[in-house]
Design an enzyme around this catalytic site. Structure first.
Site, mmCIF file in Angstrom:
data_model
loop_
_atom_site.group_PDB
_atom_site.id
_atom_site.type_symbol
_atom_site.label_atom_id
_atom_site.label_comp_id
_atom_site.label_asym_id
_atom_site.label_seq_id
_atom_site.Cartn_x
_atom_site.Cartn_y
_atom_site.Cartn_z
ATOM 1 N N GLY A 65 5.033 -2.855 1.766
ATOM 2 C CA GLY A 65 3.616 -2.906 2.157
ATOM 3 C C GLY A 65 2.834 -1.820 1.429
ATOM 4 N N GLY A 66 3.467 -0.668 1.258
ATOM 5 C CA GLY A 66 2.843 0.431 0.509
ATOM 6 C C GLY A 66 2.571 -0.004 -0.914
ATOM 7 C CD1 TRP A 79 -0.022 -7.066 -1.106
ATOM 8 C CD2 TRP A 79 -1.360 -5.649 -0.017
ATOM 9 N NE1 TRP A 79 -1.202 -7.714 -0.863
ATOM 10 C CE2 TRP A 79 -2.047 -6.864 -0.191
ATOM 11 C CE3 TRP A 79 -2.008 -4.600 0.636
ATOM 12 C CZ2 TRP A 79 -3.335 -7.069 0.268
ATOM 13 C CZ3 TRP A 79 -3.304 -4.801 1.092
ATOM 14 C CH2 TRP A 79 -3.957 -6.025 0.915
ATOM 15 C CG HIS A 80 -1.943 -0.655 0.898
ATOM 16 N ND1 HIS A 80 -0.881 -1.085 1.651
ATOM 17 C CD2 HIS A 80 -3.038 -0.768 1.692
ATOM 18 C CE1 HIS A 80 -1.318 -1.434 2.848
ATOM 19 N NE2 HIS A 80 -2.619 -1.262 2.898
ATOM 20 N N GLY A 81 -1.200 -0.593 -3.727
ATOM 21 C CA GLY A 81 -1.532 -0.081 -5.056
ATOM 22 C C GLY A 81 -0.281 0.044 -5.892
#
Lengths: 452, 641
Positions: free
Chosen positions: B418-419, B421-423
Site C-alpha cells: 500500500g505504501g 501504491w502511494h508513490g
C-alpha cells in the site's frame, strides 16, 4: 430537487459572485488586513496586456538590464551541463510578471566587465604554486551547507592547486555537504547545542557580544565560559566527505589560552577562552572558505573587531572576498527608499572590508530571483530588479566585481522555472542542492573565464 | 481561435482542478446540458434517457481527462476496452481455469501499465543499484507516437505519469475481479462501463469506487432530495475550505519552507511543521474527495465516504479504517484476503516477505536482514505446519493465536505494498513498513495485561534513555522522550488499575477514566501517524533517484533538528510571529476532533437552510476562502542561528 432547480441555484451563486466583481473594489483595507476580490477581467484571465507591456519595457531597455559579460554562462547551457540530470530541460520562458510601477530607474553602466576589478586576485593566483591564496565566501542562507562555495573551491583548486575545505566552525550547527563534524566533551559525544556557548554577530542580541571579537567567521565558541559548567575538554572530529578534500594541515584559530593537540581528523582542545574556528587546508594553492551567515543582510562587518579581521586578511593572504548578500532585505523592505538605504549600508561594508584587506579583490554576488505569493500567484518580489541594479551600480562605483545571480537565472519569474525543473525549493527563495551546484559552477566559471 | 484552443485544448500547465474558477465554469456548462437532458419527457423513454445521460457524462469525463492529461486519454480508453472485453470472456468461459487465465491476463495488463508508467524509474534505479548497470528508461509509447505523428513530437527519454492512473487501474481491477468472483454481472454496454471507469469527479484523486457500488447507479433515475442537495453543497464548500484554508495556506506559510530546508529551523519549528503537515495531507486529500462526493451528488451519483475523521483513531489499525477508506477496502478485498487474511498464510505471504527482505538487504547492504527474516519465516513455517496438523487431527477451529499471526503477517505485506501504491520511491515503502510494524505492535500491546505492559514499557524506556545517554544522537533522544511520555501515561493508568482492581469503582470515575484513556490513545495514534509522515513526502519535480535522496535527507534533518536543535527560548517568539498559522492549525484540529454528532448537526442545519439563504452562505464562504487564496505570505523569519 430537479436538475433544473440545481442549475438555477448554480446560476444564482455565479451571478451573485459575478456582481461582487463589479461592486466590490479590488482591495478593501481594514486595519492591517486587506480584503481582496478579483475583477471580472481577472476571473476570465484576460488582464495580461498591461503587465506584458510593463515587462517588455523592463527587459528591452538595454541600458538597464543587459549584462553581457556572462550571457554565455546563462540558462540555455543548463541542459548541456554534465551534472544536470538529462530531464532537466527548462520549459519555455516564464509568463510576464508584474513590475512595481513606482520603482525608480537606475542607470547602470553595462559596458564595463566588472571582472577588471578582480585583476589583483588574478595576479595573486599566479603565485598560488608557491604561496597560499585565500578566498573568503561570505553569504546568507543561500550558501549554507557549503552550497555554491563547494563548486567555486573545486574549480579554483583544480586550476591552481590547493586542498581542504577551509574554515570550519568549532561546532557544526548546520551540517555541511563536504565535512562531517562531531564534538565530544570530556569523552562523550555532544550535540552542537550542548557544546560551548556560541556568540554570533549576525544573530539576535542575546547571542551577540560587546567587544566585537567574533573572529573572521563572525561566530565564536567560548570554552569554559561559565564557571558552573566546570572544566570542558573538547574533541572535534572533522572528517571530509569527499576524497578530493583531503587536506595537508588542520589548524585551530583560538585564544592562546587554549591548548590544542591534533591527530588525524581529530583536534583536542583544553583551556578557557575563545575558539574562532578550525581550518583544513594546504600550505600552497587556493583555499576557499565557506562562511554562511543565516538571515544576514551583510551589514555586520563594521560590528566586527577591525584588528582581528585585518590581521587575518593580511596573515592568511586573503586575496578575494566574496560577499553574497541582499536576499534578506527583500521580504521585509517593500519600498525603494529602504532598499536604497540597505545598499548604502552595504557600500559602507564594502569600504570597511577594503580598508581591512587592501590587497584583496572583492566580488559582490547579488540576490537570486525570489518569489512571493501575491493574490494567489507566485511572483518575483517587485524590489529585486531594483536592488539588483542598485547593487551593480554600487559595485562599479566602488570598483568591485559584481555577479547578478538574478539576471543570470533569467530575471523576473526565473525562480518559478527553477522550481519546475527541481533546481529550487517551494519557498521560492532557496536553491536545492542541484540549483546551488549550477549557480556555484556559473560563478566559478565566470571568475575563471576572466583570467584571460 | 486561440481562445477556443485554450478552452478546449490540453495544456499541461493548466489542468482542470476543483480549486480553480475554470473547473466551476466547466461544471456549470456541463450541468446546464445535463439538466436539459434530464428534463426530456416522457418517462416512457426513461431507459434511453438514462443511457443518453451516461453517454453524455462519459464524453464529458473524457474531455475532463483530456484537459488534465492530454493523450493519456488513450490509456484510459485502452484499459476500459480491455477490461470490458476480458470481463465478458470471463462470464462466458465454461471452466474455472479459463476464467482464471482471463483474470490473470487482465491483471497483467492493468498492473503492467501501472508498473510501466508509475514504477519504471523506480525499478530501473533498483536494478541499476543492485547490479551496477546503467539502464535508462525508454518511453515506448512516445516512440510509437512519434511513428504516427511528426518525429520528435514526444520525448522518449522520460516517462510521464498519467494523472489518476493509480485510481482508475484499481477500479478496473476491482471490476474484473468482482466479475470473476461472481459478485457482479459484466456490464453489457461498453459506454456504460466507460462511464464507471472515467466518471470525472473521482477520476483524478478517488475515491476508488468499486464496481458493485457504482454500476447499479447507472441504471437508476436521477434522485436528489432537497436535503441531499444541501448536503452536496455543504461537501463542496467543506472540501474547498479544507483544500484552500487548511491545506494550501499552511503549506505555503510554514510546511513547504520547513520541509524544503529543515536545517534553517529550530526543533520546535520542525515539530510544528510536521504536525501541521499531518493536518495538511488530510485536508488536501479529503478536501478533494469531499468536493468529488458533492459534485457527484449534484448529478445524482453517490460515491462512498473516503475519510472518517481519521485523527480520531485510537489505534493505527482504526486509523487505516478511517483514512482513505476506499483504498483500504480495496486492499483488504483484493490483496489482504487473497493473501489469506486472518485465516491462513500461504505462498503469497512467504513470497512477499522474502522479496521485501531480499530487496531491503540488497539495497542497504545489510544482508543480516535476509538471515533474520529467513529464520523467522522458517520458524513461522514450522509452527504453522504444527498448528495445521493439530487442526486436521482434532478438527478444531483456527485459534486466536493463529489469527493474530496470520493477520499480522498479511497486513504487514498489505501496508508495505500500500505504501508503494502511494508513490514510487523507497520512502513510501519505508512509510508503509513503519505503519505495518506500528499496527502489529499496537495489536500485541492491547492484548498484554497491565503488569506486562508496565514492565515492558519500563524496560523499553530505560533502554532507550540509556541508549540516548550513551550515543547522544537526536534520533535516540526523540525515541527516549516519546517512550518516557508513553511510560508516564502507562504508569498512571497502571496505578489506577492497581487501585481499582478489586474494588467497585464509582461510575463517574470510570467514565472519566475511559474518556481520558480514549484521549490518550487518540493523541498517541496521531503522534505516531505524524511521525510516519516524515517518509510520506516526496518532491514531484525531482527525478526519482534525487527524490529518494532528498526525501531521506529531509527525514534525517528533521529528526536531527527535533531531537537536537531544541531551543525553548524561541518557542514564544515563533508562536507569536506565526500566530495566524498556529491559529489555523489549532482551529483545524479542533474542527477535526469535534464530536461526530455535532458535525452531523451543523451539516443538517446547513442543508435545511432556505435556498436563498444558502446562496448567500455559499457566496460568503467563497469570499472568505478567497481571502486565503490571496492572503499575504507569512514573512520569512529566522529564529535559529
Amino acid at each position: 430537487m430537479r436538475p433544473h432547480q440545481v442549475l438555477l441555484f448554480i446560476i444564482a451563486v455565479m451571478v451573485c459572485l459575478g456582481t461582487l466583481c463589479f461592486v466590490l473594489p479590488e482591495r478593501v483595507t481594514i486595519g492591517d488586513k486587506t480584503l481582496r476580490w478579483p475583477t471580472m477581467a481577472e476571473v476570465l484571465g484576460v488582464e495580461t496586456s498591461a503587465i506584458s507591456s510593463q515587462l517588455s519595457e523592463e527587459t528591452e531597455n538595454p541600458v538597464d538590464t543587459v549584462i553581457p559579460e556572462y550571457r554565455d554562462t546563462g540558462i540555455p547551457e543548463i541542459s548541456k551541463n554534465p551534472e544536470t540530470p538529462v530531464d532537466t530541460v527548462l520549459p519555455e520562458a516564464p509568463k510576464p510578471q508584474p513590475v512595481a510601477q513606482d520603482v525608480p530607474k537606475v542607470n547602470v553602466d553595462s559596458t564595463t566587465d566588472s571582472r577588471v576589478y578582480l585583476a589583483a586576485f588574478y595576479s595573486a593566483l599566479g603565485e598560488a604554486g608557491t604561496h597560499k591564496v585565500r578566498v573568503l565566501h561570505y553569504g546568507d542562507s543561500q550558501i549554507e551547507e557549503d552550497r555554491m562555495t563547494q563548486q567555486i573551491r573545486e574549480k579554483l583548486q583544480a586550476h591552481y592547486g590547493g586542498s581542504g575545505a577551509g574554515l570550519l566552525p568549532l561546532a557544526q550547527t548546520i551540517p555541511s555537504r563536504t565535512v562531517r563534524q562531531r564534538l565530544k566533551m570530556n569523552g562523550r559525544t555532544i550535540t552542537p547545542q550542548q557544546g560551548p556557548r556560541r556568540y554570533i554577530v549576525y544573530g539576535p542580541k542575546r547571542d551577540q557580544r560587546k567587544d566585537g571579537k567574533y573572529g573572521v567567521m563572525g561566530q565564536v565558541a567560548m570554552m569554559n565560559d561559565s564557571l558552573v559548567k566546570g572544566s570542558e575538554a573538547l574533541t572535534a572530529i572533522c572528517t571530509p566527505l569527499d576524497g578530493r578534500l583531503r587536506y595537508e594541515i588542520m589548524r585551530v584559530f583560538a585564544d592562546s589560552s587554549i591548548a590544542c593537540e591534533q591527530s588525524g581528523d581529530t583536534v583536542r582542545l583544553n583551556g578557557r577562552g575563545a575558539v574562532y574556528g578550525l581550518s583544513q587546508e594546504s600550505s600552497t594553492g587556493v583555499i576557499v572558505d565557506n562562511i554562511p551567515m543565516r538571515g544576514c543582510l551583510g551589514l555586520v562587518f563594521t560590528k566586527m573587531d577591525s584588528a582581528q579581521l585585518a590581521t587575518f586578511y593580511r596573515e592568511e593572504n586573503v586575496r578575494l572576498i566574496i560577499m553574497q548578500f541582499g536576499g534578506n532585505a527583500i521580504p521585509f523592505n517593500e519600498t525603494p527608499s529602504t532598499i536604497r538605504s540597505i545598499v548604502h549600508g552595504l557600500r559602507e561594508q564594502v569600504r570597511t572590508i577594503k580598508a581591512y584587506a587592501p590587497e584583496a579583490s572583492i566580488l559582490f554576488i547579488g540576490p537570486s530571483d525570489m518569489l512571493q505569493q501575491t493574490d494567489g500567484e507566485w511572483q518575483t518580489y517587485p524590489m529585486i530588479p531594483y536592488m539588483d541594479r542598485l547593487l551593480r551600480k554600487m559595485a562599479l562605483e566602488e570598483h568591485i566585481a559584481y555577479f547578478s545571480l538574478y539576471q543570470w537565472m533569467g530575471g523576473s519569474g526565473s525562480m518559478k522555472r527553477w522550481q519546475e525543473v527541481g533546481l529550487a525549493g517551494n519557498d521560492g527563495i532557496h536553491f536545492y542542492r542541484s540549483g546551488a551546484r549550477k549557480a556555484g559552477n556559473a560563478v566559478a566559471e565566470w571568475i575563471l573565464s576572466g583570467t584571460y | 481561435m486561440d481562445f477556443i484552443r485554450h478552452i478546449l485544448g490540453f495544456n499541461a500547465d493548466s489542468p482542470l482542478l476543483f480549486t480553480q474558477f475554470y473547473f466551476w465554469a466547466f461544471f456549470a456548462l456541463v450541468y446546464a446540458l445535463f439538466a436539459l437532458l434530464m428534463s426530456i419527457q416522457p418517462s416512457a423513454f426513461s431507459h434511453q434517457k438514462l443511457h443518453l445521460r451516461n453517454v453524455y457524462l462519459l464524453f464529458v469525463s473524457w474531455f475532463f481527462y483530456y484537459k488534465t492529461s492530454g493523450l493519456f486519454l488513450l490509456i484510459l480508453a485502452f484499459v476500459t476496452l480491455s477490461d470490458w472485453l476480458i470481463a465478458q470472456r470471463i462470464q462466458h468461459s465454461a471452466f474455472r481455469n479459463q476464467k482464471t487465465a482471463w483474470l490473470v491476463l487482465s491483471v497483467i495488463i492493468d498492473l503492467g501499465l501501472l508498473a510501466y508508467f508509475k514504477y519504471a524509474y523506480f525499478f530501473t534505479n533498483m536494478v541499476n543499484d543492485l547490479f551496477g548497470t546503467g539502464f535508462q528508461v525508454f518511453d515506448i509509447f512516445a516512440y510509437v507516437g512519434n511513428g504516427f505523428a511528426k518525429a520528435g513530437r514526444f520525448s522518449v527519454d522520460t516517462i510521464v505519469l498519467p494523472v489518476g492512473i493509480s485510481f482508475f487501474i484499481f477500479q478496473v481491477i476491482s471490476y474484473t475481479a468482482d466479475v470473476y468472483r461472481g459478485r457482479i454481472q459484466p456490464v453489457k454496454n461498453i459506454l456504460d462501463f466507460g462511464f464507471y471507469v472515467s466518471f470525472f469527479p473521482q477520476l483524478v484523486a478517488g475515491p476508488i469506487v468499486r464496481a458493485e457500488e457504482f454500476i447499479p447507479q447507472l441504471y437508476k433515475p436521477f434522485r436528489l432530495s432537497r436535503r441531499l442537495f444541501g448536503v452536496a453543497v455543504f461537501w463542496i464548500l467543506n472540501g474547498l475550505a479544507k483544500k484552500i484554508i487548511m491545506s494550501d495556506y499552511l503549506a505555503v506559510n510554514i510546511i513547504d519552507r520547513v520541509f524544503d530546508n529543515p536545517l534553517l529551523f529550530s526543533g520546535f519549528e520542525n515539530l510544528f511543521a510536521l504536525f501541521a503537515y499531518s493536518l495538511q495531507v488530510y485536508a488536501d486529500f479529503s478536501g478533494y474527495t469531499d468536493i468529488a462526493i458533492g459534485v457527484a451528488m449534484l448529478m445524482g451519483f453517490y460515491l462512498p465516504m473516503n475519510f472518517n475523521s481519521p485523527y480520531k483513531s485510537q489505534s493505527p489499525q482504526e486509523f487505516w479504517r478511517r483514512w482513505h477508506m476506499s483504498l483500504g477496502r480495496w486492499l483488504k478485498t483484493y490483496l489482504y484476503i487473497p493473501l489469506g487474511g486472518n485465516r491462513k498464510i500461504g505462498f503469497g505471504t512467504y513470497f512477499w516477505l522474502s522479496l521485501i527482505a531480499f530487496v531491503s538487504a540488497a539495497l542497504t547492504g545489510w544482508w543480516w536482514i535476509v538471515l533474520v527474516i529467513g529464520s523467522l519465516l522458517l520458524v513461522i513455517g514450522v509452527i504453522d505446519y504444527q498448528w495445521k496438523k493439530s487442526i486436521t487431527n482434532h478438527q478444531s477451529p483456527i485459534t486466536n493465536r493463529q489469527k493474530l499471526l496470520y493477520s499480522n503477517l498479511n497486513s504487514f505485506i498489505t501496508q508495505v505494498l500500500g505504501g508503494l501504491w502511494h508513490g514510487a520511491s523507497w520512502n513510501f515503502i519505508i512509510w508503509g513498513g513503519i505503519n505495518g510494524i506500528g499496527m502489529i505492535v499496537e495489536k500485541i500491546w492491547r492484548k498484554m495485561n497491565w503488569h506486562i505492559r508496565f514492565a515492558s514499557m519500563t524496560l523499553l524506556t530505560f533502554g532507550l534513555c540509556a541508549t540516548d545517554y550513551y550515543t547522544n544522537l537526536p534520533a535516540w533522544r526523540l525515541f527516549a522522550v516519546w517512550a518516557a511520555i508513553v511510560w508516564a501515561g502507562t504508569a498512571i493508568r497502571y496505578v489506577y488499575w492497581l487501585i481499582t482492581m478489586d474494588k467497585k469503582v464509582n461510575h463517574q470515575l470510570s467514565v472519566i477514566n475511559a474518556k481520558l484513556g480514549q484521549a490518550w490513545a487518540i493523541i498517541q495514534t496521531f503522534t505516531f501517524i505524524t511521525f510516519t509522515r516524515l517518509f510520506f513526502r516526496s518532491s514531484s519535480n525531482l527525478d526519482p533517484a534525487t527524490a529518494n535522496e532528498v526525501a531521506w535527507a529531509t527525514a534525517k534533518n528533521m529528526v536531527n533538528q527535533i531531537g537536537g536543535a531544541w531551543n525553548n527560548a524561541i518557542i514564544p517568539e515563533f508562536l507569536w510571529e506565526y500566530r495566524w498559522v498556529v491559529a489555523m492549525f489549532i482551529a483545524g484540529m479542533i474542527i477535526h476532533w469535534l464530536p461526530t454528532n455535532w458535525k452531523r448537526r451543523y451539516r443538517l442545519w446547513f442543508s435545511s437552510m432556505p435556498l436563498w439563504l444558502m446562496v448567500v452562505a455559499v457566496c460568503v464562504a467563497i469570499v472568505v476562502i478567497y481571502q486565503f487564496v490571496t492572503a499575504d505570505m507569512q514573512p520569512f523569519i529566522y529564529f535559529q542561528f
